[in-house]
Design a protein around this motif. Structure first.
Motif, mmCIF file in Angstrom:
data_model
loop_
_atom_site.group_PDB
_atom_site.id
_atom_site.type_symbol
_atom_site.label_atom_id
_atom_site.label_comp_id
_atom_site.label_asym_id
_atom_site.label_seq_id
_atom_site.Cartn_x
_atom_site.Cartn_y
_atom_site.Cartn_z
ATOM 1 N N GLY A 178 33.383 54.168 17.208
ATOM 2 C CA GLY A 178 32.905 54.744 18.459
ATOM 3 C C GLY A 178 34.000 55.574 19.081
ATOM 4 O O GLY A 178 34.490 56.516 18.464
ATOM 5 N N ILE A 179 34.408 55.184 20.278
ATOM 6 C CA ILE A 179 35.476 55.899 20.966
ATOM 7 C C ILE A 179 36.809 55.646 20.249
ATOM 8 O O ILE A 179 37.758 56.397 20.373
ATOM 9 N N GLU A 180 36.845 54.577 19.445
ATOM 10 C CA GLU A 180 37.976 54.320 18.541
ATOM 11 C C GLU A 180 37.455 54.280 17.108
ATOM 12 O O GLU A 180 36.300 53.913 16.888
ATOM 13 N N ILE A 181 38.331 54.569 16.173
ATOM 14 C CA ILE A 181 37.895 54.570 14.769
ATOM 15 C C ILE A 181 37.640 53.143 14.278
ATOM 16 O O ILE A 181 36.744 52.917 13.477
ATOM 17 N N HIS A 182 38.409 52.199 14.744
ATOM 18 C CA HIS A 182 38.175 50.790 14.383
ATOM 19 C C HIS A 182 37.908 50.008 15.656
ATOM 20 O O HIS A 182 38.787 49.907 16.509
ATOM 21 N N GLU A 183 36.711 49.509 15.796
ATOM 22 C CA GLU A 183 36.428 48.654 16.938
ATOM 23 C C GLU A 183 35.496 47.530 16.516
ATOM 24 O O GLU A 183 35.171 47.395 15.335
ATOM 25 N N GLU A 184 35.081 46.725 17.469
ATOM 26 C CA GLU A 184 34.211 45.583 17.149
ATOM 27 C C GLU A 184 32.828 46.090 16.767
ATOM 28 O O GLU A 184 32.413 47.127 17.249
ATOM 29 N N PRO A 185 32.099 45.387 15.919
ATOM 30 C CA PRO A 185 32.474 44.119 15.307
ATOM 31 C C PRO A 185 33.148 44.343 13.959
ATOM 32 O O PRO A 185 33.091 45.453 13.410
ATOM 33 N N ARG A 186 33.774 43.305 13.442
ATOM 34 C CA ARG A 186 34.375 43.367 12.103
ATOM 35 C C ARG A 186 33.394 42.746 11.115
ATOM 36 O O ARG A 186 32.918 41.628 11.333
ATOM 37 N N LEU A 187 33.081 43.476 10.060
ATOM 38 C CA LEU A 187 32.277 42.879 8.981
ATOM 39 C C LEU A 187 33.279 42.358 7.965
ATOM 40 O O LEU A 187 33.874 43.154 7.227
ATOM 41 N N SER A 188 33.501 41.071 7.975
ATOM 42 C CA SER A 188 34.457 40.481 7.032
ATOM 43 C C SER A 188 34.071 39.020 6.863
ATOM 44 O O SER A 188 33.226 38.507 7.611
ATOM 45 N N PRO A 189 34.695 38.318 5.901
ATOM 46 C CA PRO A 189 34.355 36.895 5.749
ATOM 47 C C PRO A 189 34.626 36.121 7.039
ATOM 48 O O PRO A 189 34.097 35.042 7.241
ATOM 49 N N PHE A 190 35.464 36.672 7.924
ATOM 50 C CA PHE A 190 35.823 35.965 9.169
ATOM 51 C C PHE A 190 35.111 36.541 10.386
ATOM 52 O O PHE A 190 35.368 36.144 11.510
ATOM 53 N N GLY A 191 34.224 37.526 10.177
ATOM 54 C CA GLY A 191 33.526 38.177 11.289
ATOM 55 C C GLY A 191 32.668 37.156 12.037
ATOM 56 O O GLY A 191 31.805 36.509 11.450
ATOM 57 N N LYS A 192 32.923 37.002 13.332
ATOM 58 C CA LYS A 192 32.232 35.934 14.084
ATOM 59 C C LYS A 192 30.980 36.439 14.802
ATOM 60 O O LYS A 192 30.124 35.669 15.203
ATOM 61 N N LYS A 193 30.873 37.768 14.955
ATOM 62 C CA LYS A 193 29.755 38.282 15.734
ATOM 63 C C LYS A 193 28.481 38.337 14.887
ATOM 64 O O LYS A 193 28.517 38.223 13.662
ATOM 65 N N VAL A 194 27.395 38.558 15.600
ATOM 66 C CA VAL A 194 26.089 38.683 14.949
ATOM 67 C C VAL A 194 25.599 40.094 15.241
ATOM 68 O O VAL A 194 25.800 40.609 16.344
ATOM 69 N N LEU A 195 24.978 40.757 14.269
ATOM 70 C CA LEU A 195 24.516 42.126 14.508
ATOM 71 C C LEU A 195 23.405 42.147 15.564
ATOM 72 O O LEU A 195 22.572 41.250 15.614
ATOM 73 N N GLU A 196 23.444 43.195 16.374
ATOM 74 C CA GLU A 196 22.425 43.393 17.424
ATOM 75 C C GLU A 196 21.996 44.850 17.376
ATOM 76 O O GLU A 196 22.774 45.712 16.959
ATOM 77 N N SER A 197 20.824 45.102 17.894
ATOM 78 C CA SER A 197 20.363 46.482 18.002
ATOM 79 C C SER A 197 21.349 47.259 18.883
ATOM 80 O O SER A 197 21.740 46.778 19.944
ATOM 81 N N GLY A 198 21.764 48.437 18.421
ATOM 82 C CA GLY A 198 22.703 49.245 19.206
ATOM 83 C C GLY A 198 24.131 49.205 18.692
ATOM 84 O O GLY A 198 24.994 49.938 19.166
ATOM 85 N N ILE A 199 24.395 48.339 17.705
ATOM 86 C CA ILE A 199 25.745 48.256 17.130
ATOM 87 C C ILE A 199 25.869 49.312 16.025
ATOM 88 O O ILE A 199 24.912 49.573 15.291
ATOM 89 N N LEU A 200 27.040 49.918 15.932
ATOM 90 C CA LEU A 200 27.315 50.883 14.861
ATOM 91 C C LEU A 200 28.444 50.344 13.993
ATOM 92 O O LEU A 200 29.517 50.018 14.519
ATOM 93 N N VAL A 201 28.188 50.231 12.703
ATOM 94 C CA VAL A 201 29.219 49.701 11.790
ATOM 95 C C VAL A 201 29.332 50.572 10.540
ATOM 96 O O VAL A 201 28.381 51.258 10.168
ATOM 97 N N THR A 202 30.489 50.473 9.894
ATOM 98 C CA THR A 202 30.616 51.100 8.578
ATOM 99 C C THR A 202 30.228 50.078 7.514
ATOM 100 O O THR A 202 30.262 48.874 7.751
ATOM 101 N N ASN A 203 29.863 50.591 6.350
ATOM 102 C CA ASN A 203 29.574 49.758 5.181
ATOM 103 C C ASN A 203 30.401 50.373 4.069
ATOM 104 O O ASN A 203 30.042 51.427 3.545
ATOM 105 N N GLU A 204 31.557 49.759 3.770
ATOM 106 C CA GLU A 204 32.524 50.398 2.886
ATOM 107 C C GLU A 204 33.154 49.453 1.868
ATOM 108 O O GLU A 204 34.347 49.153 1.939
ATOM 109 N N PRO A 205 32.337 48.978 0.910
ATOM 110 C CA PRO A 205 32.920 48.147 -0.145
ATOM 111 C C PRO A 205 33.826 48.976 -1.049
ATOM 112 O O PRO A 205 33.683 50.208 -1.145
ATOM 113 N N GLY A 206 34.735 48.283 -1.718
ATOM 114 C CA GLY A 206 35.619 48.976 -2.663
ATOM 115 C C GLY A 206 36.093 48.027 -3.739
ATOM 116 O O GLY A 206 36.077 46.808 -3.572
#
Ligand code: GLY
Ligand code: MN
Ligand code: MN
Length: 354
Positions: free
Chosen positions: A291-319
């Motif tokens: 968003g206004i920052e390149i890396h912001e909440e939420p984190r999609l990771s094995p430790f990500g504590k948040k739950v997705l909600e309508s209105g959230i923007l995330v990257t999907n970047e496996p490697g």
């Protein structure tokens, strides 16, 4: 509108918000500046900035009841705090330094709230993007996509990584980007095993993978995309790794919807990679908010504590990154909607060989 959400949060608090970070000042006022203060109570928002910015701030700040010239804490902040009857100021616990806090506390005669409550509230407000915010990200992303189309015709064997990175940057800035989202990653051959490798003087050769991870900024909003392409020909192993990463991304998209824990989205991709035998070679999290920052909440990771909600923007970047050999990353941005997600990245993903 964003300040309105903060004012609502402050309604039952015993403090006013004292916002000094560049990113949060910009988020709430839409005005970019390297210095300034935003003081918000349940009723009023006052922005103060110095003489370098004041004229522009008075024209451009949104949602502020007053925009004032900042001269010093004593001359400019103290009178505002007194006039608004503020007894306590909450600071952004994750964004100000101990030195700043000491300076403000010694200059302003109020109590300071240093717990995480304001920081967390701002994080929650920023987590949910409006359509206007998403439209800016899309505008930035379209510029990045045009740059991708352009770079496919530009890359030649013998060219350096640095030339590719610079061309992407120049193209985006020439085509409407206000800035670059971060230092462009353009790496080739064995260097593609470094997720955040720095473009250097290595020359492109036949048989290389080239990974390009980059983005544009429009009105403060960032885009983020990665594509890995091949030059000349690919080995069976390269193809297998590419297909595995693409499948991992597809599986993560398949579970993206409101209500799913961020850790489960990461797991959907990670399981594909682990089952293919590459689990040890996917070290980073699956994605992050943008968003206004390149890396912001939420984190999609094995430790990500948040739950997705309508209105959230995330990257999907496996490697998958095989040290000394090669690596592959594919990255899109997903906007979570009421019943699933919208992929904001419109760019081919089948393996391109140039
Ligand atoms: N290179 C920054 C990112 O994709 O997260
Ligand atoms: Mn990226
Ligand atoms: Mn990213």
């Amino acid at each position: 509108m964003n300040i309105g959400k903060l004012k609502s949060f402050l309604q039952d608090k015993d403090y006013a918000a004292f916002i000094v970070s560049e990113e949060n000042r910009r988020y709430f006022t839409a005005f970019p500046s390297s210095d300034g203060f935003l003081i918000v109570t349940a009723e009023k928002a006052v922005f103060l900035t110095d003489s370098r910015y004041i004229e522009a701030a008075q024209q451009q700040c949104v949602d502020c009841d007053e925009v004032l010239l900042f001269k010093s804490i004593k001359e400019s902040i103290v009178p505002v705090v007194e006039e608004l009857g503020i007894k306590k100021l909450a600071v952004e616990s994750g964004r100000i330094t101990l030195r700043q806090l000491a300076m403000y506390s010694s200059g302003i005669n109020v109590e300071f709230e240093t717990d995480n409550s304001l920081e967390n509230a701002i994080e929650s407000i920023r987590l949910i993007k409006s359509r206007a915010e998403i439209d800016l990200v899309i505008k930035a992303q379209r510029i990045a996509e045009k740059a991708f189309e352009h770079i496919l015709g530009f890359i030649k064997v013998g060219m350096t990584e640095r030339e590719i990175g610079l061309e992407l940057d120049y193209f985006m800035l020439r085509n409407g980007a206000d800035a670059l989202s971060f230092e462009t990653i353009a790496v080739s051959g064995e260097k593609t095993s470094m997720p955040h490798g720095v473009p250097g003087m290595r020359k492109i050769q036949n048989g290389d993978f080239i990974t390009m991870d980059y983005g544009a900024v429009v009105d403060g909003y960032h885009s983020d995309m990665t594509r890995t392409i091949a030059v000349g020909n690919v080995s069976r192993e390269q193809k297998e790794v590419y297909d595995t990463v693409l499948k991992a991304q597809t599986e993560a998209f398949a579970v993206m919807r409101p209500g799913i824990p961020c850790a489960d989205v990461d797991k959907a991709a990670r399981d594909v990679i682990t089952q293919a035998g590459y689990g040890d070679y996917f070290g980073h999290g699956l994605g992050h908010g943008v968003g206004i920052e390149i890396h912001e909440e939420p984190r999609l990771s094995p430790f990500g504590k948040k739950v997705l909600e309508s209105g959230i923007l995330v990257t999907n970047e496996p490697g998958i990154y095989l040290p000394g050999k090669f690596g592959v990353r594919i990255e899109d941005m997903a906007f979570i909607t009421d019943d699933g997600y919208e992929n904001l990245t419109v760019c081919p993903k089948e393996l391109i060989i140039i």
